[in-house]
Motif scaffolding. Sequence first.
Motif, PDB file in Angstrom:
ATOM      1  N   SER A  30       0.755  -1.137   0.086  1.00  0.00           N
ATOM      2  CA  SER A  30      -0.017  -0.088   0.085  1.00  0.00           C
ATOM      3  C   SER A  30       0.832   1.198  -0.004  1.00  0.00           C
ATOM      4  O   SER A  30       0.289   2.509   0.040  1.00  0.00           O
ATOM      5  CB  SER A  30      -1.015  -0.057   0.908  1.00  0.00           C
ATOM      6  OG  SER A  30      -0.164   0.084   2.316  1.00  0.00           O
ATOM      7  N   VAL A  31       2.204   1.040   0.164  1.00  0.00           N
ATOM      8  CA  VAL A  31       3.033   2.299   0.026  1.00  0.00           C
ATOM      9  C   VAL A  31       4.401   1.641  -0.716  1.00  0.00           C
ATOM     10  O   VAL A  31       4.633   0.525  -0.922  1.00  0.00           O
ATOM     11  CB  VAL A  31       3.562   2.955   1.426  1.00  0.00           C
ATOM     12  CG1 VAL A  31       2.489   3.611   2.215  1.00  0.00           C
ATOM     13  CG2 VAL A  31       4.163   1.807   2.277  1.00  0.00           C
ATOM     14  N   GLN A  32       4.860   2.678  -1.395  1.00  0.00           N
ATOM     15  CA  GLN A  32       6.330   2.414  -2.146  1.00  0.00           C
ATOM     16  C   GLN A  32       7.281   3.548  -1.927  1.00  0.00           C
ATOM     17  O   GLN A  32       7.051   4.819  -2.065  1.00  0.00           O
ATOM     18  CB  GLN A  32       6.023   2.206  -3.870  1.00  0.00           C
ATOM     19  CG  GLN A  32       5.020   1.337  -4.193  1.00  0.00           C
ATOM     20  CD  GLN A  32       5.570  -0.194  -4.274  1.00  0.00           C
ATOM     21  OE1 GLN A  32       7.018  -0.293  -4.031  1.00  0.00           O
ATOM     22  NE2 GLN A  32       4.767  -1.355  -4.007  1.00  0.00           N
ATOM     23  N   PRO A  33       8.423   3.129  -1.470  1.00  0.00           N
ATOM     24  CA  PRO A  33       9.542   3.847  -1.273  1.00  0.00           C
ATOM     25  C   PRO A  33       9.856   4.867  -2.529  1.00  0.00           C
ATOM     26  O   PRO A  33       9.862   4.206  -3.553  1.00  0.00           O
ATOM     27  CB  PRO A  33      10.687   3.330  -0.843  1.00  0.00           C
ATOM     28  CG  PRO A  33      10.360   1.859  -1.461  1.00  0.00           C
ATOM     29  CD  PRO A  33       8.907   1.647  -1.432  1.00  0.00           C
ATOM     30  N   LEU A  34       9.975   6.201  -2.295  1.00  0.00           N
ATOM     31  CA  LEU A  34      10.676   6.928  -3.523  1.00  0.00           C
ATOM     32  C   LEU A  34      11.880   7.672  -3.117  1.00  0.00           C
ATOM     33  O   LEU A  34      12.277   7.747  -1.946  1.00  0.00           O
ATOM     34  CB  LEU A  34       9.619   8.116  -3.628  1.00  0.00           C
ATOM     35  CG  LEU A  34       8.175   7.656  -4.408  1.00  0.00           C
ATOM     36  CD1 LEU A  34       7.262   8.756  -4.263  1.00  0.00           C
ATOM     37  CD2 LEU A  34       8.197   7.151  -5.773  1.00  0.00           C
ATOM     38  N   VAL A  35      12.666   7.790  -3.937  1.00  0.00           N
ATOM     39  CA  VAL A  35      14.019   8.974  -3.906  1.00  0.00           C
ATOM     40  C   VAL A  35      13.667  10.181  -4.437  1.00  0.00           C
ATOM     41  O   VAL A  35      12.971  10.302  -5.459  1.00  0.00           O
ATOM     42  CB  VAL A  35      15.175   8.191  -4.214  1.00  0.00           C
ATOM     43  CG1 VAL A  35      15.439   6.797  -3.866  1.00  0.00           C
ATOM     44  CG2 VAL A  35      15.138   8.023  -5.851  1.00  0.00           C
ATOM     45  N   GLY A  36      14.417  11.193  -4.393  1.00  0.00           N
ATOM     46  CA  GLY A  36      14.222  12.510  -4.939  1.00  0.00           C
ATOM     47  C   GLY A  36      14.196  12.363  -6.411  1.00  0.00           C
ATOM     48  O   GLY A  36      13.445  13.303  -7.177  1.00  0.00           O
ATOM     49  N   ALA A  37      15.118  11.694  -6.845  1.00  0.00           N
ATOM     50  CA  ALA A  37      15.058  11.648  -8.291  1.00  0.00           C
ATOM     51  C   ALA A  37      13.934  11.345  -9.289  1.00  0.00           C
ATOM     52  O   ALA A  37      13.505  11.502 -10.109  1.00  0.00           O
ATOM     53  CB  ALA A  37      16.262  11.004  -8.849  1.00  0.00           C
ATOM     54  N   GLU A  38      13.390  10.795  -8.617  1.00  0.00           N
ATOM     55  CA  GLU A  38      11.747  10.054  -8.996  1.00  0.00           C
ATOM     56  C   GLU A  38      10.435  11.106  -8.932  1.00  0.00           C
ATOM     57  O   GLU A  38       9.361  11.025  -9.562  1.00  0.00           O
ATOM     58  CB  GLU A  38      11.199   8.954  -8.192  1.00  0.00           C
ATOM     59  CG  GLU A  38      12.092   7.671  -8.533  1.00  0.00           C
ATOM     60  CD  GLU A  38      11.740   6.550  -7.777  1.00  0.00           C
ATOM     61  OE1 GLU A  38      10.631   5.751  -8.294  1.00  0.00           O
ATOM     62  OE2 GLU A  38      11.845   6.164  -6.477  1.00  0.00           O
ATOM     63  N   LEU A  39      10.966  12.128  -8.188  1.00  0.00           N
ATOM     64  CA  LEU A  39       9.610  13.285  -7.784  1.00  0.00           C
ATOM     65  C   LEU A  39       8.902  13.897  -9.064  1.00  0.00           C
ATOM     66  O   LEU A  39       7.743  13.944  -9.276  1.00  0.00           O
ATOM     67  CB  LEU A  39       9.994  14.108  -6.745  1.00  0.00           C
ATOM     68  CG  LEU A  39      10.324  13.632  -5.331  1.00  0.00           C
ATOM     69  CD1 LEU A  39      10.685  14.436  -4.266  1.00  0.00           C
ATOM     70  CD2 LEU A  39       9.015  12.975  -4.704  1.00  0.00           C
ATOM     71  N   PRO A  40       9.789  14.337  -9.968  1.00  0.00           N
ATOM     72  CA  PRO A  40       9.162  14.864 -11.130  1.00  0.00           C
ATOM     73  C   PRO A  40       7.962  13.956 -11.890  1.00  0.00           C
ATOM     74  O   PRO A  40       7.065  14.726 -12.542  1.00  0.00           O
ATOM     75  CB  PRO A  40      10.274  15.401 -12.108  1.00  0.00           C
ATOM     76  CG  PRO A  40      11.508  15.367 -11.194  1.00  0.00           C
ATOM     77  CD  PRO A  40      11.407  14.267 -10.136  1.00  0.00           C
ATOM     78  N   LYS A  41       8.258  12.919 -11.750  1.00  0.00           N
ATOM     79  CA  LYS A  41       7.459  11.922 -12.560  1.00  0.00           C
ATOM     80  C   LYS A  41       6.288  11.431 -11.539  1.00  0.00           C
ATOM     81  O   LYS A  41       4.923  11.463 -11.770  1.00  0.00           O
ATOM     82  CB  LYS A  41       8.064  10.805 -13.274  1.00  0.00           C
ATOM     83  CG  LYS A  41       8.876  11.115 -14.459  1.00  0.00           C
ATOM     84  CD  LYS A  41       9.587   9.980 -15.127  1.00  0.00           C
ATOM     85  CE  LYS A  41      10.543  10.399 -16.257  1.00  0.00           C
ATOM     86  NZ  LYS A  41      10.854   9.406 -17.287  1.00  0.00           N
ATOM     87  N   ALA A  42       6.513  10.991 -10.383  1.00  0.00           N
ATOM     88  CA  ALA A  42       5.926  10.251  -9.502  1.00  0.00           C
ATOM     89  C   ALA A  42       4.770  11.431  -9.007  1.00  0.00           C
ATOM     90  O   ALA A  42       3.721  11.052  -8.789  1.00  0.00           O
ATOM     91  CB  ALA A  42       6.738  10.085  -8.220  1.00  0.00           C
ATOM     92  N   VAL A  43       4.911  12.723  -8.862  1.00  0.00           N
ATOM     93  CA  VAL A  43       4.173  13.761  -8.562  1.00  0.00           C
ATOM     94  C   VAL A  43       2.994  13.859  -9.317  1.00  0.00           C
ATOM     95  O   VAL A  43       2.056  14.436  -9.045  1.00  0.00           O
ATOM     96  CB  VAL A  43       4.996  15.158  -8.172  1.00  0.00           C
ATOM     97  CG1 VAL A  43       5.076  15.837  -9.712  1.00  0.00           C
ATOM     98  CG2 VAL A  43       3.945  15.970  -7.723  1.00  0.00           C
ATOM     99  N   LEU A  44       3.145  13.555 -10.667  1.00  0.00           N
ATOM    100  CA  LEU A  44       2.195  13.472 -11.583  1.00  0.00           C
ATOM    101  C   LEU A  44       0.923  12.577 -11.283  1.00  0.00           C
ATOM    102  O   LEU A  44      -0.189  12.631 -11.876  1.00  0.00           O
ATOM    103  CB  LEU A  44       2.415  13.375 -12.964  1.00  0.00           C
ATOM    104  CG  LEU A  44       3.654  14.162 -13.397  1.00  0.00           C
ATOM    105  CD1 LEU A  44       3.937  13.926 -14.811  1.00  0.00           C
ATOM    106  CD2 LEU A  44       3.072  15.685 -13.479  1.00  0.00           C
TER     107      LEU A  44
END
Length: 266
Positions: A30-44
């Motif tokens: 129900s959650v997935q870890p993210l790193v900062g480099a992913e944010l531009p795409k993940a935030v969409l």
Amino acid sequence: MPTFHVISRDRHGAKAWVRRQGFDFAAADSVQPLVGAELPKAVLHYPIALLPEGEAFGLYALTGLEPGRNLFLTRDGRWIVPYTPAAIRAYPFRLATLDDARQVLCFDEDSGQLVDADEYPAALPFFGEDNGPHPEVGRILEFLMETDRSQQRTRRALSALQEKGVIAPWEAVVETKEKGRQAVSGLYRIDEAALNALPAADFEELRQAGALVIAYTQMLSMQHLANLGQLADAHREADERLAATLPKIEMDTTESDSIDWSRFGI
């Protein structure tokens, strides 16, 4: 349960691996870890939250409303949005750090993707002819190492945000047709008011730490929280449609239908 082992010639020299088919292994996440480099795409696509990790915080994409159900996964194992988190794409490989700080590449031997090389000639070997990693394994290793470097930067940035006191509990509420309004507990967010109230010097420190991008991205992503409720409704309706198509099997039993279990030695 995953069983990760360090990839070695002794253990995996005669083994190979097959590419995965779908993302069924993440069905309960129900959650997935993210790193900062992913944010531009993940935030969409995802609501992004901060979750406690000991005395620190980690950055996560919310993919479900309750443990055990990933709402971004279809019944046949397809991811429903264009961007899939890096941790999911790298599976069944994972980078681990040993006690002496060396990093090693690991493989989940319970993934169903580990095979005997001589029985599956089309499978990919772990090692090349030069005894080094196979080129495909080398690409995965580089991907994981770059992700890990971004993770280190992300942790430093989150630490800076925590030190400045701008991380606060997120009293998140999601609405579904089945349960109405329901609270999602345990989440944290960036406190926009606290961030805006920081002295200029503190704000500059966050900028230099790369923390402002994380802060503003997290706040922007909160608009996607309502999507989780809509996804939950869509999954429930799909489950109901499937259940309605299944044939109903009714069996009439009488005394003459009883089974003499003693005949079977039970």
